[in-house]
Write an enzyme that holds these catalytic residues in place. Sequence first.
Site, PDB file in Angstrom:
ATOM      1  N   TYR A 175       0.575  -1.301   0.209  1.00  0.00           N
ATOM      2  CA  TYR A 175      -0.231   0.104  -0.326  1.00  0.00           C
ATOM      3  C   TYR A 175       0.829   1.050  -0.385  1.00  0.00           C
ATOM      4  O   TYR A 175       0.553   2.553   0.005  1.00  0.00           O
ATOM      5  CB  TYR A 175      -0.957   0.145   1.027  1.00  0.00           C
ATOM      6  CG  TYR A 175      -2.147  -1.226   1.049  1.00  0.00           C
ATOM      7  CD1 TYR A 175      -1.709  -2.251   0.359  1.00  0.00           C
ATOM      8  CD2 TYR A 175      -3.307  -0.937   2.051  1.00  0.00           C
ATOM      9  CE1 TYR A 175      -2.889  -2.906   0.344  1.00  0.00           C
ATOM     10  CE2 TYR A 175      -4.008  -2.103   2.359  1.00  0.00           C
ATOM     11  CZ  TYR A 175      -4.280  -3.174   0.796  1.00  0.00           C
ATOM     12  OH  TYR A 175      -4.824  -4.067   0.889  1.00  0.00           O
ATOM     13  N   LYS A 186       4.084 -14.406   5.634  1.00  0.00           N
ATOM     14  CA  LYS A 186       3.784 -15.004   4.701  1.00  0.00           C
ATOM     15  C   LYS A 186       6.162 -15.165   4.246  1.00  0.00           C
ATOM     16  O   LYS A 186       6.337 -15.142   3.226  1.00  0.00           O
ATOM     17  CB  LYS A 186       3.597 -14.479   3.176  1.00  0.00           C
ATOM     18  CG  LYS A 186       3.815 -15.798   2.053  1.00  0.00           C
ATOM     19  CD  LYS A 186       2.470 -17.229   2.823  1.00  0.00           C
ATOM     20  CE  LYS A 186       3.438 -18.047   0.902  1.00  0.00           C
ATOM     21  NZ  LYS A 186       1.498 -18.892   1.303  1.00  0.00           N
ATOM     22  N   ASP A 223      -2.123 -17.921   5.123  1.00  0.00           N
ATOM     23  CA  ASP A 223      -3.040 -19.199   4.507  1.00  0.00           C
ATOM     24  C   ASP A 223      -3.523 -20.024   5.345  1.00  0.00           C
ATOM     25  O   ASP A 223      -4.533 -20.176   6.059  1.00  0.00           O
ATOM     26  CB  ASP A 223      -2.294 -19.497   3.316  1.00  0.00           C
ATOM     27  CG  ASP A 223      -1.010 -20.225   3.269  1.00  0.00           C
ATOM     28  OD1 ASP A 223      -0.505 -19.696   4.211  1.00  0.00           O
ATOM     29  OD2 ASP A 223      -0.208 -20.532   2.826  1.00  0.00           O
ATOM     30  N   ASP A 274      -5.150  -6.112   6.852  1.00  0.00           N
ATOM     31  CA  ASP A 274      -6.114  -5.546   5.709  1.00  0.00           C
ATOM     32  C   ASP A 274      -7.156  -6.545   5.477  1.00  0.00           C
ATOM     33  O   ASP A 274      -8.111  -7.112   6.489  1.00  0.00           O
ATOM     34  CB  ASP A 274      -5.773  -4.926   4.432  1.00  0.00           C
ATOM     35  CG  ASP A 274      -7.071  -4.030   3.669  1.00  0.00           C
ATOM     36  OD1 ASP A 274      -8.383  -4.234   4.251  1.00  0.00           O
ATOM     37  OD2 ASP A 274      -7.405  -3.933   2.777  1.00  0.00           O
TER      38      ASP A 274
END
Length: 335
Positions: free
Chosen positions: A127, A174, A207, A231
């Site tokens: 972002y 991740k 995930d 988010d």
Amino acid sequence: MAGEVRKITLIPGDGIGPEVAGAARQVIDALKLGFEWEEAIAGAGAVEKYGTPLPEETLESIKRNKVALKGPVTTPVGTGFRSVNVGIRKALDLYANVRPAKTMAGINSRYTGVDLVIFRENTECLYAGIEHMIGEDAAESIRLITRKASRRIAQRAFEFARQTGRRRVTAGHKANILKLTDGLFLEAVREVAANYPEIAYDEVIVDALSLRLVVDPTEFDVLVLPNLFGDIISDLCAGLVGGLGVAPGANLGDDAAVFEAVHGSAPQIAGQNIANPTALILSAALMLEHLGYTAEAARVHQAVTAVISEGKWVTPDLGGTATTTDFTKAVVQNL
Ligand code: NAI
């Protein structure tokens, strides 16, 4: 800080903003804490009057008062002005987006006993908006992660856990794939975690975190994540406990804090007196906590819960027929 007369910036926003902001203001006023509201304008109305959606006066008001309660603001898609929310966040360096997700009696959810708080880094990651075209058929976006930003969001999360007696902080990441960026994020969070030995700390790949949250969200306590994952996970968690109409939020920096609902300006139902003001009223409760009015914040929470679980004065989105005004009146009566 409790006991002082203080000024709060109130940004009603547009769409359903003025209705839900009015409701939240009424609830806070009923506590008779002697707050003074300083109304400030943002969004389409501000463009007409000042030629910009985010006038300097509005930012100055927040800087002066250090605390704002904000209704949603419509952001035109494609053309038109830039997002007021991003503008405020950047101008005031509100680096922590905090979103509690808690099950509430009377709200439709298949879970019970969920009580999570998500700390989403609010300034960088994908972002940061560092994007460019490579020729005509490829586009590249740079995922910026810094030690400083990762440390300060972790610091907020752990400090919150310590102050509110929470037991565990989980970092979502991740880093198995994004070895450098999320590797750095985790390294920074670990450094902070080492200063909080009484709080358990663990790391879950994002995930797997999504899966585990859906299977059993009560497993988690405080979550800390980089911007994009934060988010997504915070909307997922809002969905776990009843949706946008009841999801409060806070944007915190070191010098200022802006409290606002997660939902938008819902233009389709604006002006009809049927918007659910719960999310902004609960955001105002977060503001009270931030200002040191813990008992009053709990009273607001309990009043909202009582009205929703009774079910008589709830708005159409929660299956009722009450107006925004009816709901607000009932909350005030339950304080
Ligand atoms: P939205 O959250 O305004 O609406 C999504 C759906 O939820 C609609 O069906 C709406 O009627 C309903 N809804 C939302 N809040 C509600 C409430 N309090 N009571 C009852 N029903 C409610 O999202 P949407 O439609 O994507 O965005 C509308 C505008 O709001 C856009 O211009 C968007 O940019 C802006 N927006 C502003 C935000 C902010 O100022 N913080 C946050 C999100 C969106």
